[in-house]
Design a protein around this motif. Structure first.
Motif, PDB file in Angstrom:
ATOM      1  N   TYR A  80      34.527  17.170  33.806  1.00 17.82           N
ATOM      2  CA  TYR A  80      33.661  18.249  33.324  1.00 17.82           C
ATOM      3  C   TYR A  80      32.468  18.444  34.260  1.00 17.82           C
ATOM      4  O   TYR A  80      32.115  19.574  34.624  1.00 17.82           O
ATOM      5  N   GLU A  81      31.875  17.348  34.687  1.00 18.62           N
ATOM      6  CA  GLU A  81      30.710  17.407  35.577  1.00 18.62           C
ATOM      7  C   GLU A  81      31.053  18.111  36.889  1.00 18.62           C
ATOM      8  O   GLU A  81      30.341  19.003  37.356  1.00 18.62           O
ATOM      9  N   LYS A  87      35.179  21.845  28.093  1.00 20.56           N
ATOM     10  CA  LYS A  87      35.402  20.462  27.637  1.00 20.56           C
ATOM     11  C   LYS A  87      36.709  20.349  26.860  1.00 20.56           C
ATOM     12  O   LYS A  87      37.465  19.371  27.021  1.00 20.56           O
ATOM     13  N   SER A 120      32.141  21.841  36.520  1.00 20.29           N
ATOM     14  CA  SER A 120      31.029  22.730  36.154  1.00 20.29           C
ATOM     15  C   SER A 120      30.342  23.335  37.369  1.00 20.29           C
ATOM     16  O   SER A 120      29.846  24.467  37.319  1.00 20.29           O
ATOM     17  N   TYR A 121      30.305  22.587  38.477  1.00 16.33           N
ATOM     18  CA  TYR A 121      29.699  23.124  39.701  1.00 16.33           C
ATOM     19  C   TYR A 121      30.423  24.388  40.166  1.00 16.33           C
ATOM     20  O   TYR A 121      29.812  25.295  40.740  1.00 16.33           O
ATOM     21  N   PRO A 145      32.664  28.956  28.818  1.00 14.72           N
ATOM     22  CA  PRO A 145      31.632  28.271  28.035  1.00 14.72           C
ATOM     23  C   PRO A 145      31.839  26.759  28.033  1.00 14.72           C
ATOM     24  O   PRO A 145      32.983  26.276  28.059  1.00 14.72           O
ATOM     25  N   ASP A 146      30.733  26.017  28.035  1.00 17.22           N
ATOM     26  CA  ASP A 146      30.793  24.560  28.168  1.00 17.22           C
ATOM     27  C   ASP A 146      31.743  23.914  27.170  1.00 17.22           C
ATOM     28  O   ASP A 146      32.556  23.052  27.534  1.00 17.22           O
ATOM     29  N   ASN A 147      31.641  24.306  25.903  1.00 16.41           N
ATOM     30  CA  ASN A 147      32.479  23.667  24.884  1.00 16.41           C
ATOM     31  C   ASN A 147      33.960  23.972  25.121  1.00 16.41           C
ATOM     32  O   ASN A 147      34.833  23.118  24.894  1.00 16.41           O
ATOM     33  N   VAL A 185      32.960  26.213  38.159  1.00 16.37           N
ATOM     34  CA  VAL A 185      33.164  27.192  37.088  1.00 16.37           C
ATOM     35  C   VAL A 185      31.897  28.013  36.891  1.00 16.37           C
ATOM     36  O   VAL A 185      31.946  29.219  36.611  1.00 16.37           O
ATOM     37  N   ASP A 186      30.741  27.336  37.017  1.00 17.26           N
ATOM     38  CA  ASP A 186      29.436  28.002  37.038  1.00 17.26           C
ATOM     39  C   ASP A 186      29.233  28.918  35.837  1.00 17.26           C
ATOM     40  O   ASP A 186      28.769  30.051  35.969  1.00 17.26           O
ATOM     41  N   GLY A 187      29.614  28.434  34.653  1.00 15.15           N
ATOM     42  CA  GLY A 187      29.337  29.164  33.420  1.00 15.15           C
ATOM     43  C   GLY A 187      30.359  30.217  33.039  1.00 15.15           C
ATOM     44  O   GLY A 187      30.241  30.836  31.966  1.00 15.15           O
ATOM     45  N   GLU A 188      31.379  30.465  33.871  1.00 10.27           N
ATOM     46  CA  GLU A 188      32.368  31.491  33.530  1.00 10.27           C
ATOM     47  C   GLU A 188      33.210  31.100  32.311  1.00 10.27           C
ATOM     48  O   GLU A 188      33.749  31.965  31.620  1.00 10.27           O
TER      49      GLU A 188
END
Length: 467
Positions: free
Chosen positions: A56-57, A73, A60-61, A68-70, A63-66
């Motif tokens: 996930y960490e 995950k 995330s770099y 949603p975090d949940n 995906v950059d918010g495209e």
């Protein structure tokens, strides 16, 4: 985060568009516009994360918010819930300074599961979000096909066609692909080599009109997500060995034919992971060894070997490395790739070759050396190597400095390649998931390695709605 093509005519597209484009529309490969840099203090904190948390960490770099975090995950948790080991990719010490990173605990017993379980779920996620049917086309030298099919079989909104070289994969690899009898799966055994299949795939994806008409998507490592998912286990393995040994840097020996797995390590190093030498392990199809030693990238005669997943002459991910070697100069990359197409080879200059040698070492493992390595390690340590991992271990023995810690990537379970294991006079017990395959009927079509014939089969497959 923006992504660009190695050839310069696709730029500033986002993560989802990168996933869906696969091969860049200009014929190049997609890479991040800027590689994220992870500072040392952040690496220290990341070393305490579980595999899923680490994925996930790192994702995330990019995906950059495209996503949603949940939801990101959830995709990660779902993808790695199918693995048989709680660590996903555990690290085993074999002897002295040699560790094996076991990448075969997924559903098809090969390292491809790590990327393709995630990519299959990601495609399904995108299909549900957009209402678009996704048609996946891929070529395999053995493992990608089974992993890709397992990643998407039965999923709504997805159809998949896999090309594999007829008679040039192991029996277990063939069975894993061809015993699947789902309406959204088509297996085509081509009369040719993996390179023929890979060429067909690239040419069909380069036909942008055809690609867009059928919503054609890539499952091969031309898709950047394959590379991204594989960077995670470099971080995870480094953290495990560094904690045990207090070493600052670790070398990696990587069995590779298509340059994807080793490029993932190169990307991890560019992100800030303290990787020492990246050792390229090949077999008799040693175009990559020749390039690293002499600076000449020229396909030779195709050879069938004991490590068939590496029986590749033209490495599709080589262009990604070339982009960085040429100082991120897309015009220079385009010129060299055009030269490769017209002249059949690429030659780099002395300064560039010096950089190549700083980045990589290489060893092409001959057949008997591969078998002897399997025998030696089984006798001395009771650890049974598959023939691809044996190539990685042989390259470690050839290229690793005596005082350096090295992690060799164990890319497949030996049960997938019993033809080679039997040649070592070793009897192994199949996992039940593999032994059951031999009692199942097979579903495949044998076809010529011809674009038009492949297109006819695809159009028939794609003519039925998956919704």
């Amino acid at each position: 985060m923006n992504f660009v093509s190695t050839r310069g005519n696709v730029s500033k597209i986002g993560f989802i568009d990168t996933v869906l484009m696969g091969l860049a529309n200009d014929g190049g490969l997609l890479i991040p516009e800027k590689v994220p840099q992870i500072p040392a203090e952040r690496l220290q904190a990341m070393s305490e994360l579980s595999y899923q948390e680490l994925a996930y960490e790192i994702f995330s770099y990019y995906v950059d918010g495209e996503i949603p975090d949940n939801e990101l995950k959830e995709l990660i948790e779902k993808s790695y819930a199918t693995f048989r080991h709680p660590e996903v990719t555990p690290v085993q010490k074999v002897k002295d300074n040699l560790y094996l990173l076991e990448l075969f605990h997924g559903p098809t017993f090969a390292f491809k599961d790590i990327a393709l379980q995630f990519l299959g779920n990601l495609y399904s996620y995108v299909s549900k979000k957009t209402g678009e049917t996704i048609h996946i086309l891929g070529a395999t030298s053995g493992d990608t096909g089974a992993s890709a099919i397992e990643g998407v079989r039965g999923k709504e909104g997805i159809r998949i066609c896999i090309l594999h070289p007829h008679g040039k994969v192991s029996k277990v690899q063939e069975l894993q692909m061809t015993t699947i009898h789902d309406p959204n799966v088509l297996n085509l055994a081509i009369k040719g080599t993996f390179d023929d299949g890979q060429r067909i795939i690239k040419e069909l994806f380069a036909d942008v009109e055809f690609k867009n008409k059928y919503h054609l998507r890539a499952i091969n490592s031309i898709n950047f997500v394959r590379i991204l998912a594989q960077t995670v286990y470099y971080f995870y393995a480094y953290f495990q060995v560094a904690k045990e040994t207090n070493t600052k840097t670790v070398n990696f020996s990587v069995p590779t034919g298509n340059f994807g797995d080793i490029f993932a390590g190169y990307l991890a190093k560019k992100m800030g992971l303290p990787v020492g030498k990246l050792i390229v392990a090949t077999n008799e199809n040693n175009i990559l060894e020749d390039f690293i030693k002499d600076g000449v990238y020229k396909p030779g005669e195709f050879k069938s070997t004991y490590s068939p997943s590496m029986d590749i002459q033209v490495a599709s991910n080589f262009e990604r490395y070339l982009y960085y070697l040429l100082g991120e100069n897309s015009e220079a990359v385009t010129d060299l790739m055009n030269q490769f197409k017209s002249e059949g080879k690429i030659v780099v200059n002395e300064e560039q070759l010096l950089q190549v040698k700083k980045d990589f070492a290489a060893h092409g493992v001959l057949g008997e050396e591969c078998l002897q390595t399997i025998k030696k390690y089984y006798s001395e340590t009771t650890y049974l190597l598959d023939p691809h991992t044996a190539c990685g271990v042989a390259a470690y023995e050839e290229c690793n400095e005596a005082n350096d810690f090295c992690i060799t990537l164990a890319t497949a379970h030996p049960a997938k390649f019993n033809e080679s294991i039997e040649r070592c006079d070793i009897n192994q017990t199949y996992p039940i998931e593999i032994s059951q395959l031999f009692d199942k009927p097979q579903y495949l079509e044998v076809v010529e390695a011809d674009n038009d014939e492949i297109v006819r089969k695809l159009e028939k497959l794609f003519s039925f709605s998956t919704r």
